[in-house]
Enzyme design. Structure first.
Site, short mmCIF file in Angstrom:
data_model
loop_
_atom_site.label_atom_id
_atom_site.label_comp_id
_atom_site.label_asym_id
_atom_site.label_seq_id
_atom_site.Cartn_x
_atom_site.Cartn_y
_atom_site.Cartn_z
N GLY A 1 0.84 -1.20 0.00
CA GLY A 1 0.00 0.00 0.00
C GLY A 1 0.87 1.24 0.00
O GLY A 1 2.06 1.17 -0.28
N ASN A 2 0.27 2.38 0.28
CA ASN A 2 1.05 3.61 0.40
C ASN A 2 0.36 4.53 1.40
O ASN A 2 -0.72 4.21 1.91
CB ASN A 2 1.26 4.27 -0.96
CG ASN A 2 -0.04 4.72 -1.59
OD1 ASN A 2 -0.70 5.64 -1.10
ND2 ASN A 2 -0.44 4.05 -2.67
#
Ligand code: C5P
Length: 217
Positions: free
Chosen positions: A29-30
């Site tokens: 993810g980020n």
């Protein structure tokens, strides 16, 4: 002064991160919070636009008057955005993963005795923004975002041209008080022969300033 109306316009906004699954319990993810895209969607709805918000995994309430589609991965976001065309304006504020695991493993990956490392094969995702901007049913206005840690204008203008955008909103990440996970931000907006600094201001104020540029076009 009252904000310029966007009544009758169809505006599509993407927001938040994407999660790329590795196995049933892990993902890539980020740190995108989705706040900028949600603020844009909210402000556009307040101006009377018909707003569709394609949201990655975030814990934010749906802004009033906004239709929302929740997605998880870059591939799901791609499908939702393409299915929503045609629209008048596309604002790609999502932090879409550039790479995704080549395969999703059905069972949880286990570490084996003596195994000191793990190589994860990643493949490129499709560039949603570039595809929208080159689409047969291209919106009149296509706006992207660029989070950069250095060479902000150079990299942002590169994306503006490569992806065939009308405007790109760049912001400096990796410095306090700007970018991901915070409420205030500064946007450097570039277009062909155009440059404007918006902020520093709250993401709600920036959303309104950006929609003033949209309405003016
Ligand atoms: O090239 P870069 O990822 O920095 O570009 C950022 C812009 O491109 C953002 O507006 C983002 O929403 C969009 N993007 C996209 N699809 C991708 C990667 C980025 O729409 N696969």
């Amino acid at each position: 002064m009252s904000a310029a109306s966007l009544s009758g316009r169809r505006i599509l906004v993407s927001a938040g991160p994407t999660y790329e699954d590795i196995d049933p319990v892990r993902f890539l993810g980020n740190r995108s919070s989705g706040k900028m895209g949600f603020a844009i969607a909210a402000a556009a709805a307040r101006r009377g636009a018909q707003v569709l918000l394609v949201a990655g995994p975030v814990s934010l309430p749906t802004p009033e008057g906004v239709e929302r589609i929740d997605v998880r991965s870059a591939a799901e976001m791609h499908r939702a955005v393409m299915d929503a065309l045609p629209v008048d304006v596309y604002i790609g504020a999502a932090a879409v993963a550039d790479f995704t695991p080549a395969q999703v493993v059905g069972d949880k990956i286990k570490k084996r005795p003596g195994e000191e490392g793990l190589v994860l094969e990643l493949v490129r995702t499709r560039d949603i923004l570039a595809e929208v901007a080159s689409h047969a049913r291209r919106p009149s206005l296509v706006i992207g975002f660029a989070a950069e840690t250095s060479h902000v204008e150079e990299y942002a203008r590169g994306k503006l041209e490569r992806k065939k955008l009308d405007l790109i909103c760049a912001n400096r990440v990796g410095v306090p008080g700007s970018g991901f996970e915070c409420d205030d931000n500064t946007l450097l907006v570039y277009g062909a022969g155009f440059e404007q600094v918006l902020g520093p201001a709250s993401k709600a104020e920036l959303a309104d300033a950006l929609l003033d540029l949209v309405a003016a076009r």
